[in-house]
Design an enzyme around this catalytic site. Structure first.
Site, PDB file in Angstrom:
ATOM      1  N   ARG A 149      50.391  15.303  62.955  1.00  0.00           N
ATOM      2  CA  ARG A 149      49.790  14.593  61.824  1.00  0.00           C
ATOM      3  C   ARG A 149      49.528  13.116  62.127  1.00  0.00           C
ATOM      4  O   ARG A 149      48.807  12.450  61.382  1.00  0.00           O
ATOM      5  CB  ARG A 149      50.678  14.734  60.586  1.00  0.00           C
ATOM      6  CG  ARG A 149      50.513  16.059  59.871  1.00  0.00           C
ATOM      7  CD  ARG A 149      51.328  16.100  58.606  1.00  0.00           C
ATOM      8  NE  ARG A 149      52.738  16.367  58.868  1.00  0.00           N
ATOM      9  CZ  ARG A 149      53.696  16.293  57.945  1.00  0.00           C
ATOM     10  NH1 ARG A 149      53.393  15.928  56.713  1.00  0.00           N
ATOM     11  NH2 ARG A 149      54.944  16.558  58.259  1.00  0.00           N
ATOM     12  N   GLY A 190      59.376  16.947  69.240  1.00  0.00           N
ATOM     13  CA  GLY A 190      58.164  17.254  68.489  1.00  0.00           C
ATOM     14  C   GLY A 190      56.959  16.438  68.931  1.00  0.00           C
ATOM     15  O   GLY A 190      57.091  15.354  69.506  1.00  0.00           O
ATOM     16  N   ALA A 217      44.407 -34.213  73.503  1.00  0.00           N
ATOM     17  CA  ALA A 217      43.600 -33.114  72.984  1.00  0.00           C
ATOM     18  C   ALA A 217      42.661 -32.565  74.047  1.00  0.00           C
ATOM     19  O   ALA A 217      42.016 -33.315  74.771  1.00  0.00           O
ATOM     20  CB  ALA A 217      42.794 -33.595  71.783  1.00  0.00           C
TER      21      ALA A 217
END
Length: 451
Positions: free
Chosen positions: A16, A12, A364
């Site tokens: 929709r 299919g 960092a």
């Protein structure tokens, strides 16, 4: 157990869905809907799985093949209904000796247990058995017309009488037959109905007319919900997530706020893992015992070792391998990199295409500069090395074990083990220059506002 051949009807289009791709390729928990169904069929013991696709559905075949390389494919060139589609798998069922199951491909929550519900009826002596369910609202579903334990017919909504529409037991998504019964009946299905199509559900009436015994089993509605539009797709995702969250917690995984954690179909998490709120797992993730995944982290295609800590606000991309007791902190991104045992990448860093040994500390803002615009390059950092804050490691480059890279360095050459590396311009202070610059800028701004 009798041999089982499963025929998955996936031809299919699913109009929709309002989509350029077939409905069954839309994903639930990171896996195409059709692959969920094929997986359930395999888990139920299917020796052979035939997938019926429509013209131009090579992408459906590719998707299924990636999850199940042994699946067999057949094409329904003309959409003449579900019985016509099932008949396309003739090379598999014409010599089958056990059972044949026909299953719709748009039911992503289907389980092996749902197959077993109907197979048990065949084991008990029935010639055919259909899976049913009892929805709160049966509108739109085919009705199961029964007499005690026997199933007399399945009536599609559009063909049902007003009395038949009052029936609350509906057709789910699996029809199972003894192979010889399926062979005897499939070519006898007609198209005398509102759609002029050949319905596989008509096999029930044909079986009864031929004197075969037809039964039915009942599944929970949540297991057999179909997906026809985006609303149902979202509902299926929600139901799948609810199911897997429950499974995770039963296995010993702590979910602080379960409703905010999203798993993929293949997420593997060991016990005593703690997952904080708002964490997303893509496909291909494994988390070992005792790890903690902090809030707002995004993880896909990655592994996290025993006792490691990830996040908050961390991103692990594919091929990130986080070692035991390692720490990946906030706003850190790891991609295609090995992070050693006990290594810390605590904040504001990017580590890509790299290998960091055990006990490394990354400050960092440190990054690996791995891409030159054309190719990716490797960075290697030895055990116990210290990478200072705001360092750029320009790949390909290596830093030896125990080395110290000073903060703010731009490293372009190998650093030997235990060496100190400094690669930054010398500091120069110019007295009064800041005041001059600020005054000049203020004057320019004032003139601009007046003009």
């Amino acid at each position: 157990m009798a041999e089982l051949v499963s025929i998955v009807l996936a031809a299919g289009e699913g109009k929709r869905m309002r989509s350029q791709k077939p409905k069954v390729l839309h994903e639930v928990a990171g896996l195409p809907i059709v692959s969920h169904v094929v997986g359930a069929a395999r888990a139920a013991g299917s020796r052979d799985v035939a997938v019926i696709t429509g013209p131009g559905h090579g992408d459906v075949r590719d998707a299924v093949r990636s999850a199940d390389p042994d699946a067999t494919f057949f094409e329904q060139l003309e959409r003449k209904g579900t019985a016509h589609a099932a008949a396309q798998a003739r090379p598999l069922w014409e010599h089958a000796q056990g059972y044949v199951a026909v299953v719709y491909a748009d039911h992503p929550l289907l389980r092996a247990e749902n197959f077993q519900t109907v197979l048990d009826r065949l084991d008990a002596g029935m010639d055919a058995a259909i899976l049913g369910f009892e929805p709160d609202d049966p509108t739109g579903y085919g009705r199961l017309l029964t007499d005690g334990d026997s199933l007399l017919a399945i009536r599609e909504q559009r063909d049902a009488s007003e009395e038949e529409k009052k029936v609350g037991l509906c057709n789910a998504c699996i029809l199972a037959f003894r192979a010889e019964v399926f062979r005897a009946l499939i070519d006898k299905v007609g198209s005398d109905n509102a759609q002029n199509e050949f319905y596989v559900t008509d096999l029930v009436e044909l079986a009864n007319a031929a004197g075969y015994r037809v039964g039915y089993g009942i599944a929970p509605e949540v297991d057999v919900m179909g997906v026809n539009d985006r609303i149902q797709l979202a509902r299926a995702e929600g139901l799948f997530q609810k199911r897997i969250r429950s499974e995770m917690m039963h296995r010993g995984v702590t979910l602080i706020d379960p409703d905010t954690v999203y798993f993929a179909y293949d997420t593997e998490i060991e016990n005593d893992v703690v997952i904080e709120p708002s964490v997303y797992f893509g496909t291909g993730v494994t988390i070992e015992q005792g790890a903690t995944i902090h809030a707002f982290s995004h993880i896909e295609g990655a592994s996290v070792g025993r006792g490691a800590s990830v996040g908050p606000f961390a991103r692990l991309r594919p091929a990130a391998q986080i070692g035991a007791d390692a720490k990946i902190g906030n706003f850190v991104e790891i991609k295609k990199a090995e992070i050693g045992r006990g290594t810390k990448v605590s904040h504001l860093s990017y580590i890509g295409d790299a290998s960091l040994g055990d006990g490394v500390n990354v400050g960092a803002g440190a990054i690996t500069v791995n891409y030159d615009g054309y190719n990716k390059h490797q960075t290697k950092v030895g055990a116990g090395a210290f990478i200072g804050s705001n360092t750029s490691l320009i790949a390909p480059v290596s830093v030896g074990a125990g080395a110290l890279v000073a903060a703010g360095s731009v490293i372009t050459k190998p650093v030997d083990a235990d060496a100190l590396a400094l690669a930054r311009a010398g500091q120069v202070n110019k007295s009064g220059r800041a005041k001059t610059i600020f005054e000049r800028a203020a004057k320019a701004k004032a003139e601009k506002s007046r003009g």
